[in-house]
Design a protein around this motif. Structure first.
Motif, PDB file in Angstrom:
ATOM      1  N   GLU A   1      31.438  26.995  -3.294  1.00  0.00           N
ATOM      2  CA  GLU A   1      30.321  26.228  -2.754  1.00  0.00           C
ATOM      3  C   GLU A   1      29.837  25.173  -3.735  1.00  0.00           C
ATOM      4  O   GLU A   1      29.360  24.104  -3.329  1.00  0.00           O
ATOM      5  N   ALA A   2      29.964  25.437  -5.030  1.00  0.00           N
ATOM      6  CA  ALA A   2      29.547  24.472  -6.046  1.00  0.00           C
ATOM      7  C   ALA A   2      30.444  23.239  -6.084  1.00  0.00           C
ATOM      8  O   ALA A   2      30.101  22.247  -6.737  1.00  0.00           O
TER       9      ALA A   2
ATOM     10  N   ALA B   1      40.308  30.878   7.789  1.00  0.00           N
ATOM     11  CA  ALA B   1      40.298  32.340   7.794  1.00  0.00           C
ATOM     12  C   ALA B   1      38.898  32.926   7.907  1.00  0.00           C
ATOM     13  O   ALA B   1      38.750  34.137   8.121  1.00  0.00           O
ATOM     14  N   TRP B   2      37.880  32.107   7.747  1.00  0.00           N
ATOM     15  CA  TRP B   2      36.504  32.604   7.798  1.00  0.00           C
ATOM     16  C   TRP B   2      35.902  32.583   9.202  1.00  0.00           C
ATOM     17  O   TRP B   2      34.784  33.087   9.388  1.00  0.00           O
TER      18      TRP B   2
ATOM     19  N   GLY C   1      31.496  37.036  -3.813  1.00  0.00           N
ATOM     20  CA  GLY C   1      30.739  36.924  -5.055  1.00  0.00           C
ATOM     21  C   GLY C   1      30.920  35.611  -5.792  1.00  0.00           C
ATOM     22  O   GLY C   1      30.704  34.531  -5.238  1.00  0.00           O
ATOM     23  N   GLU C   2      31.345  35.695  -7.059  1.00  0.00           N
ATOM     24  CA  GLU C   2      31.436  34.511  -7.910  1.00  0.00           C
ATOM     25  C   GLU C   2      32.444  33.491  -7.389  1.00  0.00           C
ATOM     26  O   GLU C   2      32.265  32.285  -7.577  1.00  0.00           O
ATOM     27  N   ALA C   3      33.498  33.971  -6.748  1.00  0.00           N
ATOM     28  CA  ALA C   3      34.491  33.042  -6.204  1.00  0.00           C
ATOM     29  C   ALA C   3      33.861  32.164  -5.115  1.00  0.00           C
ATOM     30  O   ALA C   3      34.142  30.957  -5.030  1.00  0.00           O
ATOM     31  N   MET C   4      33.011  32.746  -4.284  1.00  0.00           N
ATOM     32  CA  MET C   4      32.333  31.992  -3.242  1.00  0.00           C
ATOM     33  C   MET C   4      31.328  31.017  -3.855  1.00  0.00           C
ATOM     34  O   MET C   4      31.238  29.858  -3.441  1.00  0.00           O
TER      35      MET C   4
ATOM     36  N   LEU D   1      30.332  36.816   3.655  1.00  0.00           N
ATOM     37  CA  LEU D   1      31.341  36.227   2.780  1.00  0.00           C
ATOM     38  C   LEU D   1      30.811  36.086   1.361  1.00  0.00           C
ATOM     39  O   LEU D   1      31.524  36.371   0.381  1.00  0.00           O
ATOM     40  N   ARG D   2      29.562  35.638   1.234  1.00  0.00           N
ATOM     41  CA  ARG D   2      28.973  35.501  -0.104  1.00  0.00           C
ATOM     42  C   ARG D   2      28.887  36.850  -0.802  1.00  0.00           C
ATOM     43  O   ARG D   2      29.155  36.955  -2.000  1.00  0.00           O
TER      44      ARG D   2
END
Length: 204
Positions: free
Chosen positions: A104-105, A83-84, A97-100, A92-93
């Motif tokens: 990534e982590a 979807a990106w 926010g925190e979900a991204m 996107l970042r």
């Protein structure tokens, strides 16, 4: 150990706009094709067996660089960003926010919605790497940044968290060695293919 040289396709309009391409089949434009015309394979590529991703940008880069279209292998297609695709990573970042950040982590398990993680890419590449490990004198693969990053990560022990061990530059080749089981090791990264600067800015 068998040689594997990997080259990323030339830039497309989406590359210069900073958009994630993934499986979206964006072709090279005249600026990208013109840049490939300045590329020359390094000596280490001599006698390597060529193969390309089936996506148009990689196939056309291979055809221009080699003078003829090579065989293709679907396992070399770019990482699927789901979807990106068509969006900018920075956007996107900012939006997610925190979900991204949490996604990534996850490193190898970082997964775009309806897309692939690096671990999934490695799972489809692993049989191909094993096959190529048994084919002398070696392989020249025209493919994608995401594919090369997965091979580099596997070779260098990078887990996709934090900075990568090296920045993979456009207009260069990356040389690996494959053990008999297909495990890659880094021999030399960022071997220049040209002295001409990469075309920048929005495509006309």
């Amino acid at each position: 150990m068998t040689r594997l040289m990997m080259i990323r396709h030339a830039p497309t309009p989406w590359n210069r706009a900073g958009l994630l391409q993934g499986r979206t089949d964006i072709a090279l434009d005249p600026a990208g094709e013109g840049w490939v015309a300045t590329w020359r394979l390094p000596a280490e590529a001599a006698d390597l067996l060529p193969v390309a991703s089936p996506l148009a940008r990689a196939r056309r880069t291979a055809e221009l660089l080699l003078g003829a279209p090579p065989p293709t292998d679907p396992r070399l297609a770019e990482m699927h960003y789901g979807a990106w695709e068509g969006q900018r990573l920075a956007d996107l970042r900012a939006r997610l926010g925190e979900a991204m950040t949490a996604n990534e982590a996850r490193g190898w398990d970082f997964t775009p919605p309806k897309g692939e993680s690096p671990a999934m890419v490695l799972a489809r590449l692993a049989p191909w790497l094993r096959e190529r490990a048994g084919q002398e004198p070696g392989t020249l693969a025209l493919c994608h940044n995401g594919i090369i990053r997965v091979v580099m990560a596997r070779a260098a022990g990078w887990d996709f968290r934090g900075k990568p061990p090296a920045k993979l530059r456009d207009g260069t080749a990356h040389l690996f060695r494959l053990a008999p089981d297909g495990t890659p090791s880094v021999e030399r990264l960022n071997i220049p293919l040209t002295d001409s600067p990469k075309p920048e800015g929005p495509a006309s």
